[in-house]
Design an enzyme around this catalytic site. Sequence first.
Site, PDB file in Angstrom:
ATOM      1  N   HIS A   1      -8.663   1.994  -5.606  1.00 25.05           N
ATOM      2  CA  HIS A   1      -7.821   1.140  -4.760  1.00 25.05           C
ATOM      3  C   HIS A   1      -6.368   1.512  -4.976  1.00 25.05           C
ATOM      4  O   HIS A   1      -5.958   1.815  -6.108  1.00 25.05           O
ATOM      5  CB  HIS A   1      -8.004  -0.342  -5.112  1.00 25.05           C
ATOM      6  CG  HIS A   1      -9.399  -0.812  -4.898  1.00 25.05           C
ATOM      7  ND1 HIS A   1      -9.905  -1.091  -3.651  1.00 25.05           N
ATOM      8  CD2 HIS A   1     -10.412  -0.998  -5.774  1.00 25.05           C
ATOM      9  CE1 HIS A   1     -11.169  -1.452  -3.767  1.00 25.05           C
ATOM     10  NE2 HIS A   1     -11.505  -1.395  -5.044  1.00 25.05           N
TER      11      HIS A   1
ATOM     12  N   TYR B   1       0.802  -1.235   0.000  1.00 23.46           N
ATOM     13  CA  TYR B   1       0.000   0.000   0.000  1.00 23.46           C
ATOM     14  C   TYR B   1       0.836   1.287   0.000  1.00 23.46           C
ATOM     15  O   TYR B   1       0.279   2.372  -0.038  1.00 23.46           O
ATOM     16  CB  TYR B   1      -0.954  -0.007   1.202  1.00 23.46           C
ATOM     17  CG  TYR B   1      -1.922  -1.173   1.171  1.00 23.46           C
ATOM     18  CD1 TYR B   1      -2.829  -1.312   0.130  1.00 23.46           C
ATOM     19  CD2 TYR B   1      -1.918  -2.142   2.185  1.00 23.46           C
ATOM     20  CE1 TYR B   1      -3.709  -2.382   0.081  1.00 23.46           C
ATOM     21  CE2 TYR B   1      -2.795  -3.215   2.142  1.00 23.46           C
ATOM     22  CZ  TYR B   1      -3.685  -3.326   1.098  1.00 23.46           C
ATOM     23  OH  TYR B   1      -4.566  -4.389   1.043  1.00 23.46           O
TER      24      TYR B   1
HETATM   25  C1  DQA Z   1      -7.619  -1.882  -0.971  1.00 21.81           C
HETATM   26  C2  DQA Z   1      -7.692  -3.309  -1.533  1.00 21.81           C
HETATM   27  C3  DQA Z   1      -8.566  -4.198  -0.653  1.00 21.81           C
HETATM   28  O1  DQA Z   1      -8.629  -5.526  -1.171  1.00 21.81           O
HETATM   29  C4  DQA Z   1      -8.017  -4.254   0.752  1.00 21.81           C
HETATM   30  O2  DQA Z   1      -8.879  -5.005   1.585  1.00 21.81           O
HETATM   31  C5  DQA Z   1      -7.751  -2.908   1.334  1.00 21.81           C
HETATM   32  C6  DQA Z   1      -7.156  -1.873   0.487  1.00 21.81           C
HETATM   33  C7  DQA Z   1      -6.634  -0.999  -1.779  1.00 21.81           C
HETATM   34  O3  DQA Z   1      -6.757   0.223  -1.688  1.00 21.81           O
HETATM   35  O4  DQA Z   1      -5.756  -1.518  -2.461  1.00 21.81           O
HETATM   36  O5  DQA Z   1      -7.945  -2.669   2.517  1.00 21.81           O
HETATM   37  O6  DQA Z   1      -8.896  -1.297  -1.075  1.00 21.81           O
END
Ligand code: DQA
Length: 149
Positions: free
Chosen positions: A99, A22
């Site tokens: 995302h 992330y």
């Molecule tokens: C997310 C992707 C999701 O699968 C995960 O549960 C997250 C972050 C992303 O920003 O990449 O919490 O939304």
Amino acid sequence: MKILFLNGPNLNLLGSREPEVYGRLSLAEIEAEVRKRAAERGVEVEFAQSNSEGVLVDLIQQARGRFDVIVFNPAGYTHTSVALRDAIAACGIPAIEIHLSNIHAREPFRRESLIAPVCCGQVLGFGAGSYVLGLEAAIMVAGHNRAGN
Ligand code: DQA
């Protein structure tokens, strides 16, 4: 034009949470970058984050009449929440799903989004850049709405 950036569970931990997936920016740092760019583009933005599905439903309901577009990172609820999908469908505000990670390149359970079918489109896989591109997409969507096309 007013845009709501809505953030789901565990996104309050950005910066320290699995940085290899992330990135190293906190949600506050991402917000600061989006605010800077929004000011340059002459649009207003508000950021909200909750770990609770019910609070996110409340925030979507309360957005009616206050926001032109919702840019939504539903985080883990992306893959599970009928309630959030119904809230987006009911609120009548165009939404863009975002995302940080490319959910299609990860575990199979992340490939399905219950939210995507009620959104105008998705931006994913660009790290914090997904928020910046989400801002651009929101401006485009709001402009199209006003032009009636
Ligand atoms: C997310 C992707 C999701 O699968 C995960 O549960 C997250 C972050 C992303 O920003 O990449 O919490 O939304």
